[in-house]
Scaffold this motif. Structure first.
Motif, PDB file in Angstrom:
ATOM      1  N   LEU A 141      -5.251  -3.284   1.128  1.00 56.50           N
ATOM      2  CA  LEU A 141      -4.100  -2.474   0.714  1.00 56.50           C
ATOM      3  C   LEU A 141      -4.055  -1.120   1.412  1.00 56.50           C
ATOM      4  N   GLU A 144      -1.716  -1.838   4.186  1.00 60.34           N
ATOM      5  CA  GLU A 144      -0.639  -2.792   3.932  1.00 60.34           C
ATOM      6  C   GLU A 144       0.239  -2.341   2.764  1.00 60.34           C
ATOM      7  N   ALA A 146       1.817  -2.868  -0.764  1.00 60.25           N
ATOM      8  CA  ALA A 146       1.431  -3.601  -1.973  1.00 60.25           C
ATOM      9  C   ALA A 146       2.492  -4.646  -2.309  1.00 60.25           C
ATOM     10  N   LEU A 166      -5.143  -4.213  -7.456  1.00 62.51           N
ATOM     11  CA  LEU A 166      -3.695  -4.075  -7.332  1.00 62.51           C
ATOM     12  C   LEU A 166      -3.137  -3.176  -8.436  1.00 62.51           C
TER      13      LEU A 166
END
Length: 314
Positions: A141, A144, A146, A166
């Motif tokens: 993450l 990137e 989410a 997450l």
């Protein structure tokens, strides 16, 4: 895998079997999915003739080593010719980017803090599996976007532990009955799904209806545009699901642990599932293989191994 660990589990499982009530996979609340339109296999097949609109990427998060008996039923006469030994397995997640609905994941990779949330039995099991992490979900993450949602193939810890990393507001979708599947082993393992899902909102159950074509148990058109389909493939677990993704570079079929290894896919070896689930597990695996034969352009992604000829994704 350590030979002592299976024996330890067997002894504890027997003790629990005679002294404890079956418990659900998770006591986390569940609600109906707010996505998806029930459909037929013929609708899904027709979508394969249209150009794909989503991008698809497989990401490898970790590897582990387990006895072959964790993947195929070594007590089944059909596996008599398979030598005992270990299998190398990979923990994957799959990234789908939709031009309108944004990014979603299929399964969730791993988290470095998983062991901190597990009971001693599960911690011992993870260590005996010699899990080697290539990247955590948190590390992925860092570079990137989410996801806006996570679509689970099932609730086993090696498919969901990355949820820990997450945002807790991320919606999580799964097959019907998956959360409520009851087993005494869940008490033994300390309900790892509950530990991983701590802080999340209710899980969203796909609203399957019987497939009019009777090719699968149920089909849902996730976004209503034929780009992503969820398929009911019970057996490995009550709510096991597979996903057909109409990607721009060709259709992809993510089967989860309905078939996790090459032995299961290419040789049709049965899984080590409870007696009550064996017929469903074999039926689901056979249906997936039949679909693949009928649609050879569809690239198949097994639960923990690449098919022969596929390059292992990192």
């Amino acid at each position: 895998m350590s030979r002592q660990f299976p024996s330890l589990l067997a002894g504890l499982a027997f003790a629990l079997a005679v002294s404890a009530c079956a418990t659900p996979t998770t006591r986390h609340p569940v609600t109906a999915a707010d996505l998806g339109i029930p459909a037929a296999t013929s609708d899904m097949e027709a979508s394969l003739a249209r150009p794909g609109v989503v991008t698809f990427q497989r990401v490898a998060f970790a590897r582990w080593t387990g006895g072959r008996g964790a993947f195929i039923d070594l007590d089944d006469p059909r596996t008599a010719g398979v030598p005992k030994g270990d299998e190398e397995a990979t923990i994957y997640a799959y990234v789908i980017d939709h031009p309108r609905f944004g990014r979603v994941l299929i399964d969730a990779g791993v988290s470095a803090t998983l062991e901190d949330r597990l009971n001693w039995v599960m911690r011992r099991g993870v260590r005996d599996l010699n899990v080697r992490i290539d990247r955590t979900m948190g590390q992925w993450l860092a570079n990137e976007t989410a996801p806006g949602a996570v679509f689970l193939t099932h609730l086993h810890f090696d498919h969901i532990s990355g949820l820990i990393d997450l945002p807790l507001a991320t919606p999580v979708y799964l097959g019907p009955g998956e959360a409520q599947e009851r087993s005494r082993i869940n008490l033994l393992l300390g309900s790892p799904a509950d530990a991983i899902l701590e802080g999340y909102g209710p899980l969203h159950e796909w609203a399957f209806q019987p497939d009019p074509d009777d090719a699968f148990d149920g089909i849902v058109d996730v976004f209503g545009d034929g780009s992503v389909w969820v398929i009911s493939v019970p057996g490995h677990s009550t709510g096991s699901t597979a996903y057909l993704v109409n990607a721009v570079d060709g259709p992809k079929l993510v089967v989860g642990d309905a078939v996790s290894t090459r032995l299961g896919w290419e040789a049709g070896m049965p899984q080590p599932v409870p007696l009550a689930a064996r017929a469903a597990a074999e039926r689901s695996a056979d249906r997936l293989r039949r679909f693949s034969v009928t649609h050879p352009a569809v690239e198949v992604f097994l639960g923990h191994q690449s098919r022969t000829g596929q390059v292992e994704g990192r």
